[in-house]
Design a protein around this motif. Structure first.
Motif, PDB file in Angstrom:
ATOM      1  N   ARG A  35      33.508  56.193  32.689  1.00 13.00           N
ATOM      2  CA  ARG A  35      34.503  55.886  33.957  1.00 13.00           C
ATOM      3  C   ARG A  35      33.839  55.105  34.725  1.00 13.00           C
ATOM      4  NH1 ARG A  35      39.739  57.829  35.734  1.00 13.00           N
ATOM      5  NH2 ARG A  35      39.705  57.521  38.091  1.00 13.00           N
ATOM      6  N   SER A  36      32.491  55.729  35.353  1.00 17.23           N
ATOM      7  CA  SER A  36      32.081  55.177  36.327  1.00 17.23           C
ATOM      8  C   SER A  36      31.324  53.774  36.031  1.00 17.23           C
ATOM      9  CB  SER A  36      30.676  55.834  36.575  1.00 17.23           C
ATOM     10  OG  SER A  36      29.763  55.959  35.592  1.00 17.23           O
ATOM     11  N   SER A  37      30.835  53.476  34.791  1.00 15.27           N
ATOM     12  CA  SER A  37      30.338  51.896  34.762  1.00 15.27           C
ATOM     13  C   SER A  37      31.528  51.035  34.674  1.00 15.27           C
ATOM     14  CB  SER A  37      29.801  52.149  33.326  1.00 15.27           C
ATOM     15  OG  SER A  37      30.418  52.575  32.404  1.00 15.27           O
ATOM     16  N   PHE A  38      32.773  51.570  34.225  1.00 13.32           N
ATOM     17  CA  PHE A  38      33.982  50.668  34.184  1.00 13.32           C
ATOM     18  C   PHE A  38      34.480  50.275  35.816  1.00 13.32           C
ATOM     19  CE2 PHE A  38      38.799  50.545  34.203  1.00 13.32           C
ATOM     20  CZ  PHE A  38      39.047  49.340  33.876  1.00 13.32           C
ATOM     21  N   TYR A  39      34.521  51.207  36.514  1.00 12.01           N
ATOM     22  CA  TYR A  39      34.447  51.159  37.909  1.00 12.01           C
ATOM     23  C   TYR A  39      33.846  50.197  38.452  1.00 12.01           C
ATOM     24  CZ  TYR A  39      38.634  54.277  39.161  1.00 12.01           C
ATOM     25  OH  TYR A  39      39.710  54.737  39.258  1.00 12.01           O
ATOM     26  N   LYS A  40      32.436  50.167  38.332  1.00 16.53           N
ATOM     27  CA  LYS A  40      31.450  49.343  39.035  1.00 16.53           C
ATOM     28  C   LYS A  40      31.609  47.958  38.397  1.00 16.53           C
ATOM     29  CE  LYS A  40      26.337  48.911  39.575  1.00 16.53           C
ATOM     30  NZ  LYS A  40      25.052  49.512  39.268  1.00 16.53           N
ATOM     31  N   ALA A  41      31.602  47.973  36.932  1.00 14.14           N
ATOM     32  CA  ALA A  41      32.105  46.158  36.491  1.00 14.14           C
ATOM     33  C   ALA A  41      33.190  45.909  36.975  1.00 14.14           C
ATOM     34  CB  ALA A  41      31.759  46.453  34.864  1.00 14.14           C
ATOM     35  N   PHE A  42      34.206  46.623  36.998  1.00 11.09           N
ATOM     36  CA  PHE A  42      35.525  46.015  37.355  1.00 11.09           C
ATOM     37  C   PHE A  42      35.608  45.425  38.884  1.00 11.09           C
ATOM     38  CE2 PHE A  42      39.985  45.676  38.316  1.00 11.09           C
ATOM     39  CZ  PHE A  42      40.476  45.465  37.198  1.00 11.09           C
ATOM     40  N   LYS A  43      34.776  46.369  39.645  1.00 12.54           N
ATOM     41  CA  LYS A  43      34.878  45.794  41.080  1.00 12.54           C
ATOM     42  C   LYS A  43      33.959  44.824  41.336  1.00 12.54           C
ATOM     43  CE  LYS A  43      35.002  47.063  45.619  1.00 12.54           C
ATOM     44  NZ  LYS A  43      36.171  47.116  46.443  1.00 12.54           N
ATOM     45  N   GLN A  44      32.669  44.630  40.449  1.00 10.22           N
ATOM     46  CA  GLN A  44      32.011  43.292  40.362  1.00 10.22           C
ATOM     47  C   GLN A  44      32.756  42.171  40.073  1.00 10.22           C
ATOM     48  OE1 GLN A  44      28.027  43.914  38.784  1.00 10.22           O
ATOM     49  NE2 GLN A  44      28.093  41.944  37.629  1.00 10.22           N
ATOM     50  N   GLU A  45      33.566  42.250  38.831  1.00 14.80           N
ATOM     51  CA  GLU A  45      34.298  41.214  38.434  1.00 14.80           C
ATOM     52  C   GLU A  45      35.385  40.723  39.428  1.00 14.80           C
ATOM     53  OE1 GLU A  45      33.477  38.942  36.182  1.00 14.80           O
ATOM     54  OE2 GLU A  45      31.728  40.019  35.976  1.00 14.80           O
ATOM     55  N   THR A  46      36.125  41.790  40.122  1.00 15.06           N
ATOM     56  CA  THR A  46      37.536  41.384  40.582  1.00 15.06           C
ATOM     57  C   THR A  46      37.582  41.580  42.195  1.00 15.06           C
ATOM     58  OG1 THR A  46      38.402  43.465  40.138  1.00 15.06           O
ATOM     59  CG2 THR A  46      38.631  41.941  38.411  1.00 15.06           C
ATOM     60  N   GLY A  47      36.473  42.437  42.656  1.00 15.54           N
ATOM     61  CA  GLY A  47      36.521  42.759  44.044  1.00 15.54           C
ATOM     62  C   GLY A  47      37.545  44.042  44.240  1.00 15.54           C
ATOM     63  N   GLU A  48      38.109  44.524  43.296  1.00 17.60           N
ATOM     64  CA  GLU A  48      39.287  45.468  43.624  1.00 17.60           C
ATOM     65  C   GLU A  48      38.726  46.725  42.637  1.00 17.60           C
ATOM     66  OE1 GLU A  48      43.371  44.195  43.923  1.00 17.60           O
ATOM     67  OE2 GLU A  48      42.634  42.795  42.657  1.00 17.60           O
ATOM     68  N   THR A  49      39.261  47.922  42.600  1.00 21.15           N
ATOM     69  CA  THR A  49      39.219  48.867  41.815  1.00 21.15           C
ATOM     70  C   THR A  49      40.211  48.702  40.705  1.00 21.15           C
ATOM     71  OG1 THR A  49      40.663  50.609  43.101  1.00 21.15           O
ATOM     72  CG2 THR A  49      38.374  50.496  43.699  1.00 21.15           C
ATOM     73  N   PRO A  50      40.021  49.499  39.555  1.00 23.82           N
ATOM     74  CA  PRO A  50      41.379  49.429  38.642  1.00 23.82           C
ATOM     75  C   PRO A  50      42.462  49.756  39.341  1.00 23.82           C
ATOM     76  CG  PRO A  50      39.228  50.055  37.467  1.00 23.82           C
ATOM     77  CD  PRO A  50      38.873  50.118  38.864  1.00 23.82           C
ATOM     78  N   ASN A  51      42.493  51.019  39.889  1.00 26.24           N
ATOM     79  CA  ASN A  51      43.777  51.368  40.348  1.00 26.24           C
ATOM     80  C   ASN A  51      44.416  50.582  41.451  1.00 26.24           C
ATOM     81  OD1 ASN A  51      44.131  54.045  38.901  1.00 26.24           O
ATOM     82  ND2 ASN A  51      42.596  54.951  40.447  1.00 26.24           N
ATOM     83  N   GLY A  52      43.590  49.997  42.296  1.00 19.12           N
ATOM     84  CA  GLY A  52      44.150  48.901  43.082  1.00 19.12           C
ATOM     85  C   GLY A  52      44.578  47.734  42.551  1.00 19.12           C
ATOM     86  N   TYR A  53      43.920  47.284  41.433  1.00 17.09           N
ATOM     87  CA  TYR A  53      44.510  46.108  40.829  1.00 17.09           C
ATOM     88  C   TYR A  53      45.839  46.378  40.184  1.00 17.09           C
ATOM     89  CZ  TYR A  53      44.735  42.520  37.293  1.00 17.09           C
ATOM     90  OH  TYR A  53      45.225  41.377  36.487  1.00 17.09           O
ATOM     91  N   ARG A  54      46.012  47.627  39.653  1.00 16.33           N
ATOM     92  CA  ARG A  54      47.093  47.844  38.946  1.00 16.33           C
ATOM     93  C   ARG A  54      48.270  47.956  40.244  1.00 16.33           C
ATOM     94  NH1 ARG A  54      47.226  52.760  34.996  1.00 16.33           N
ATOM     95  NH2 ARG A  54      47.479  51.329  33.308  1.00 16.33           N
ATOM     96  N   LYS A  55      47.877  48.721  41.277  1.00 13.22           N
ATOM     97  CA  LYS A  55      49.024  48.849  42.323  1.00 13.22           C
ATOM     98  C   LYS A  55      49.388  47.185  42.866  1.00 13.22           C
ATOM     99  CE  LYS A  55      47.440  53.338  43.892  1.00 13.22           C
ATOM    100  NZ  LYS A  55      46.912  54.058  45.064  1.00 13.22           N
ATOM    101  N   LYS A  83      42.102  44.332  32.349  1.00 13.04           N
ATOM    102  CA  LYS A  83      43.133  44.000  33.213  1.00 13.04           C
ATOM    103  C   LYS A  83      44.522  43.771  32.419  1.00 13.04           C
ATOM    104  CE  LYS A  83      42.074  40.401  36.120  1.00 13.04           C
ATOM    105  NZ  LYS A  83      41.142  39.092  36.315  1.00 13.04           N
ATOM    106  N   GLU A  84      44.551  43.128  31.219  1.00 15.89           N
ATOM    107  CA  GLU A  84      45.903  42.988  30.476  1.00 15.89           C
ATOM    108  C   GLU A  84      46.247  44.650  30.010  1.00 15.89           C
ATOM    109  OE1 GLU A  84      47.294  40.359  29.323  1.00 15.89           O
ATOM    110  OE2 GLU A  84      46.167  39.365  30.662  1.00 15.89           O
ATOM    111  N   ARG A  85      45.523  45.205  29.861  1.00 15.33           N
ATOM    112  CA  ARG A  85      46.108  46.727  29.522  1.00 15.33           C
ATOM    113  C   ARG A  85      46.543  47.345  30.824  1.00 15.33           C
ATOM    114  NH1 ARG A  85      44.217  49.782  24.604  1.00 15.33           N
ATOM    115  NH2 ARG A  85      43.187  48.059  23.542  1.00 15.33           N
ATOM    116  N   LEU A  86      45.635  47.201  32.229  1.00 16.70           N
ATOM    117  CA  LEU A  86      46.484  47.586  33.338  1.00 16.70           C
ATOM    118  C   LEU A  86      47.674  47.199  33.893  1.00 16.70           C
ATOM    119  CD1 LEU A  86      42.881  47.562  35.331  1.00 16.70           C
ATOM    120  CD2 LEU A  86      44.584  49.540  34.585  1.00 16.70           C
ATOM    121  N   LYS A  87      47.954  45.970  33.229  1.00 16.57           N
ATOM    122  CA  LYS A  87      49.046  45.170  33.704  1.00 16.57           C
ATOM    123  C   LYS A  87      50.239  45.437  32.639  1.00 16.57           C
ATOM    124  CE  LYS A  87      50.824  40.446  34.122  1.00 16.57           C
ATOM    125  NZ  LYS A  87      50.379  38.891  33.951  1.00 16.57           N
ATOM    126  N   ASN A  88      50.045  45.724  31.412  1.00 19.48           N
ATOM    127  CA  ASN A  88      50.953  45.844  30.612  1.00 19.48           C
ATOM    128  C   ASN A  88      51.138  47.200  29.940  1.00 19.48           C
ATOM    129  OD1 ASN A  88      51.455  43.067  30.519  1.00 19.48           O
ATOM    130  ND2 ASN A  88      49.682  42.747  29.187  1.00 19.48           N
TER     131      ASN A  88
END
Length: 386
Positions: free
Chosen positions: A363-383, A341-346
């Protein structure tokens, strides 16, 4: 016209099986895995020759059918032993084979003996012409064969259920000791998928085929499909390499079966770890992630973390599961998501680069873990930050 093609593909099949078995014998790996996979390959190879024998004449085919049933009934126990060897590291013992599968294999041998006792005319009547047998030994063979095949189909369904249940327990156990499980999960799922493909292929070839009414093209296609199947099975076994030895599962907590949750409760009840110790260990675990950033190591395991903290892996497992209410896999990936999340932000790094940088191996395991923790995809979080 197509008989030379069928012969060429058949010779390729024979050579492939011989090559793969020789490689497996030379390869240093678990004895149970090696022996059971070789048995599974050989059984599939015998079944795969059905289209070839169906083209060589009635006498050759009836002899083939007379001896093929033990190979057909060997598929289930061989696959079961193989799955056990690459999950909880079971040793090669005859008692590991379920009684129903042992009985079915013996029935297959009995059917072969009885078939060989029949005259060629009787075998052709049963296996080629499909003439009803109403008396004597032919009737015994037909009835025994019918019930054996029905029992084999039910055994396939039961074996599939048991192996699926075992793999679910295995994958759950992996999350207690590994921070990335993609390779192990894909390997065991791949083994089961290939086993199912073998069952389906064997069923189609041995039960549903209209042997002498099919074209040569159909026979070539069937042998070619089995060539691909056996090659896939062999390559899976040869290339299968887990980053963790299955025996580590038992070395950590003594688990050897699917009753993980029950045994965990009994083991924790006997543990000397008190609430205050667990609280201090929880703080040490958080510091190891926050300050030492151990989560950046994509090959981090419970054993490595225990060595870093000089603490028993069982104590860490108990603290995570009982005090923090999280397994090792989710605990580590939670910190990886925080870093991501810090890297996506900065930063403007790609999602794939960030996933690898924070410790994920895919990449797939990252998307799954990120969605599980935040409820968003990494790209969605960055946007959402813009």
């Amino acid at each position: 016209m197509n008989e030379p093609i069928l012969l060429i593909v058949t010779m390729m099949l024979v050579g492939q099986i011989a090559l793969c078995i020789s490689v497996l014998i030379a390869k240093k790996q678990n004895l149970t895995s090696k022996v059971s996979l070789i048995a599974f390959l050989l059984a599939n190879g015998v079944v795969a020759f059905e289209p070839v024998f169906s083209q060589w004449g009635r006498e050759q085919y009836t002899l083939y059918v007379s001896v093929v049933f033990p190979a057909l009934f060997l598929l289930n126990p061989a696959l079961q032993l193989y799955i056990e060897s690459i999950t909880f590291g079971q040793l090669l013992r005859l008692k590991n084979i379920p009684y129903r599968q042992s009985a079915l294999f013996l029935i297959g041998l009995l059917i072969s003996i009885l078939c060989m006792s029949l005259s060629e005319e009787q075998r052709q009547s049963i296996f080629i012409l499909g003439t009803a047998a109403d008396t004597g030994l032919p009737l015994v063979v037909v009835l025994l064969l019918f019930f054996a095949l029905m029992f084999w189909i039910m055994d396939c369904i039961l074996t599939l259920y048991q192996l699926t249940k075992r793999l679910m327990a295995y994958h759950k156990k992996l999350k207690d000791i590994l921070s990335n499980t993609n390779q192990q999960t894909h390997s065991t799922q791949g083994a089961l998928a290939l086993g199912i493909a073998s069952w389906v292929s064997a069923f189609v070839l041995m039960i549903l085929s209209s042997l002498f009414e099919q074209s040569h093209y159909a026979e070539v296609v069937k042998v070619t499909l089995y060539l691909i199947l056996i090659w896939s099975i062999a390559m899976f076994g040869i290339l299968h390499a887990s980053s963790i030895n299955p025996t580590e599962l038992t070395e950590i907590d003594g688990l050897t079966d699917d009753d993980a949750s029950v045994k965990n409760r009994h083991r924790y009840q006997r543990s000397a770890l008190g609430q205050e110790q667990a609280k201090r260990l929880e703080e040490k675990l958080d510091r190891a992630m926050m300050e030492d950033k151990l989560y950046l190591n994509s090959s981090l395991t419970l054993q490595k973390l225990a060595q870093h903290l000089s603490v028993s892996p069982n104590y860490i497992s108990q603290t995570l599961n009982e005090t923090m209410e999280v397994n090792f896999f989710d605990f580590v990936n939670r910190w990886r998501v925080i870093a991501a999340k810090e890297r996506l932000k900065n930063s403007s790094d790609t999602v794939s680069d960030i996933a690898l940088a924070v410790g994920f191996n895919a990449r797939s395991s990252f998307y799954k873990a990120f969605k599980q923790e935040t409820g968003e995809t990494p790209n969605g979080y960055r946007k959402s930050l813009r």
